[in-house]
Design an enzyme around this catalytic site. Sequence first.
Site, mmCIF file in Angstrom:
data_model
loop_
_atom_site.group_PDB
_atom_site.id
_atom_site.type_symbol
_atom_site.label_atom_id
_atom_site.label_comp_id
_atom_site.label_asym_id
_atom_site.label_seq_id
_atom_site.Cartn_x
_atom_site.Cartn_y
_atom_site.Cartn_z
ATOM 1 N N TYR A 1 8.586 1.944 -6.891
ATOM 2 C CA TYR A 1 7.875 0.566 -7.228
ATOM 3 C C TYR A 1 7.517 0.424 -8.850
ATOM 4 O O TYR A 1 7.539 -0.976 -9.126
ATOM 5 C CB TYR A 1 6.398 0.626 -6.339
ATOM 6 C CG TYR A 1 6.847 0.757 -5.026
ATOM 7 C CD1 TYR A 1 7.691 -0.217 -4.002
ATOM 8 C CD2 TYR A 1 6.091 1.628 -3.958
ATOM 9 C CE1 TYR A 1 8.037 -0.052 -2.960
ATOM 10 C CE2 TYR A 1 6.021 1.618 -2.706
ATOM 11 C CZ TYR A 1 7.200 0.704 -2.394
ATOM 12 O OH TYR A 1 7.483 0.684 -0.791
ATOM 13 N N GLU B 1 0.803 -1.021 -0.155
ATOM 14 C CA GLU B 1 0.077 -0.017 -0.061
ATOM 15 C C GLU B 1 0.926 1.151 0.113
ATOM 16 O O GLU B 1 1.906 1.168 0.781
ATOM 17 C CB GLU B 1 -0.939 -0.061 1.260
ATOM 18 C CG GLU B 1 -1.976 -1.068 1.356
ATOM 19 C CD GLU B 1 -1.524 -2.156 1.963
ATOM 20 O OE1 GLU B 1 -0.461 -1.950 2.841
ATOM 21 O OE2 GLU B 1 -1.967 -3.409 1.740
HETATM 22 C C1 LIG Z 1 10.810 6.068 -1.377
HETATM 23 C C2 LIG Z 1 12.126 6.086 -0.714
HETATM 24 C C3 LIG Z 1 12.642 4.669 -0.190
HETATM 25 C C4 LIG Z 1 13.154 6.199 -1.969
HETATM 26 O O1 LIG Z 1 14.655 5.963 -1.655
HETATM 27 P P1 LIG Z 1 15.904 6.471 -2.192
HETATM 28 O O2 LIG Z 1 17.007 5.896 -1.777
HETATM 29 O O3 LIG Z 1 15.914 8.024 -2.358
HETATM 30 O O4 LIG Z 1 15.590 5.987 -3.975
HETATM 31 P P2 LIG Z 1 16.568 5.679 -4.870
HETATM 32 O O5 LIG Z 1 17.591 6.751 -4.869
HETATM 33 O O6 LIG Z 1 17.040 4.271 -4.715
HETATM 34 O O7 LIG Z 1 15.762 5.609 -6.288
HETATM 35 C C5 LIG Z 1 15.098 4.847 -6.998
HETATM 36 C C6 LIG Z 1 13.938 5.402 -7.541
HETATM 37 O O8 LIG Z 1 12.983 6.082 -7.076
HETATM 38 C C7 LIG Z 1 12.431 6.920 -7.702
HETATM 39 N N1 LIG Z 1 12.644 8.286 -6.960
HETATM 40 C C8 LIG Z 1 13.455 8.352 -5.773
HETATM 41 N N2 LIG Z 1 13.407 9.742 -5.320
HETATM 42 C C9 LIG Z 1 12.341 10.353 -6.094
HETATM 43 C C10 LIG Z 1 11.699 11.522 -5.841
HETATM 44 N N3 LIG Z 1 12.244 12.458 -5.070
HETATM 45 N N4 LIG Z 1 10.968 11.739 -6.867
HETATM 46 C C11 LIG Z 1 10.497 11.003 -8.060
HETATM 47 N N5 LIG Z 1 11.061 9.655 -8.091
HETATM 48 C C12 LIG Z 1 11.876 9.380 -7.251
HETATM 49 C C13 LIG Z 1 13.210 6.893 -8.899
HETATM 50 O O9 LIG Z 1 12.339 6.313 -9.809
HETATM 51 C C14 LIG Z 1 14.507 6.384 -8.745
HETATM 52 O O10 LIG Z 1 14.861 5.895 -9.923
HETATM 53 P P3 LIG Z 1 15.942 6.582 -10.732
HETATM 54 O O11 LIG Z 1 17.088 7.323 -9.857
HETATM 55 O O12 LIG Z 1 16.576 5.827 -11.766
HETATM 56 O O13 LIG Z 1 15.244 7.861 -11.292
HETATM 57 C C15 LIG Z 1 12.589 7.224 0.067
HETATM 58 O O14 LIG Z 1 12.237 8.540 -0.674
HETATM 59 C C16 LIG Z 1 11.936 7.125 1.372
HETATM 60 O O15 LIG Z 1 12.401 6.401 2.475
HETATM 61 N N6 LIG Z 1 10.740 7.929 1.535
HETATM 62 C C17 LIG Z 1 10.090 7.976 2.817
HETATM 63 C C18 LIG Z 1 9.394 6.709 3.377
HETATM 64 C C19 LIG Z 1 8.292 6.103 2.098
HETATM 65 O O16 LIG Z 1 7.697 6.796 1.478
HETATM 66 N N7 LIG Z 1 8.517 4.711 2.150
HETATM 67 C C20 LIG Z 1 7.896 4.115 1.135
HETATM 68 C C21 LIG Z 1 6.279 3.769 1.707
HETATM 69 S S1 LIG Z 1 5.307 2.857 0.745
#
Ligand SMILES: CC(C)(COP(=O)(O)OP(=O)(O)OC[C@H]1O[C@@H](n2cnc3c(N)ncnc32)[C@H](O)[C@@H]1OP(=O)(O)O)[C@@H](O)C(=O)NCCC(=O)NCCS
Length: 151
Positions: A123, A111
């Site tokens: 995702y 979710e």
């Molecule tokens: C979602 C989350 C886990 C992403 O972690 P991250 O380490 O920054 O992600 P990555 O650097 O591995 O990026 C992977 C992909 O995510 C997407 N992404 C990451 N940050 C993004 C942003 N700010 N906007 C849009 N897409 C984004 C992109 O598709 C990216 O791929 P790309 O680099 O090839 O474009 C992080 O933002 C987080 O912890 N958020 C708060 C908690 C949360 O929302 N968890 C999920 C609950 S369902």
Amino acid sequence: MGEEARLIIRKLTTEDADAAAELDLKSFGKKDACSRNYFFQSAQDERKEFIVAVRNGKIIACAGAEIFSDTAEIESLAVDPDCRGQGIGKIILIKLIGAIKKRGASFMVLEVRPSNTAAIELYKGFGFQIVEREKNYYRDEDAWIMARDFG
Ligand SMILES: CC(C)(COP(=O)(O)OP(=O)(O)OC[C@H]1O[C@@H](n2cnc3c(N)ncnc32)[C@H](O)[C@@H]1OP(=O)(O)O)[C@@H](O)C(=O)NCCC(=O)NCCS
């Protein structure tokens, strides 16, 4: 890169519960964060698969799922705000999906808040698709259910 700066992915243990809860609070805020007890229990629950990413001795990401035979619900994923945008979310999700598959579950579901663009894009990059909207899942927002069959 120094040896100590390497990213280590390992299983969540009960000793990690405080750090994991702190990371969750930083990531989701009070209204959505999971408690220390949730992580403490999850570390010991055989139905669950929880892993952490550690750099310089600090937990900088955590991800976990509950497994129901051939289906797994990804119920937790967070990367430390100071470490985002470095591919760590991707790395920990690859490891989590691999560990879930090893345990025999190939259908994965989760979710997410429709406003959570970063997570949704992450995702989608793994082939998850939005399959349903769940009304009032969160107190202030519906949820999107995303799923993918990795079989
Ligand atoms: C979602 C989350 C886990 C992403 O972690 P991250 O380490 O920054 O992600 P990555 O650097 O591995 O990026 C992977 C992909 O995510 C997407 N992404 C990451 N940050 C993004 C942003 N700010 N906007 C849009 N897409 C984004 C992109 O598709 C990216 O791929 P790309 O680099 O090839 O474009 C992080 O933002 C987080 O912890 N958020 C708060 C908690 C949360 O929302 N968890 C999920 C609950 S369902």
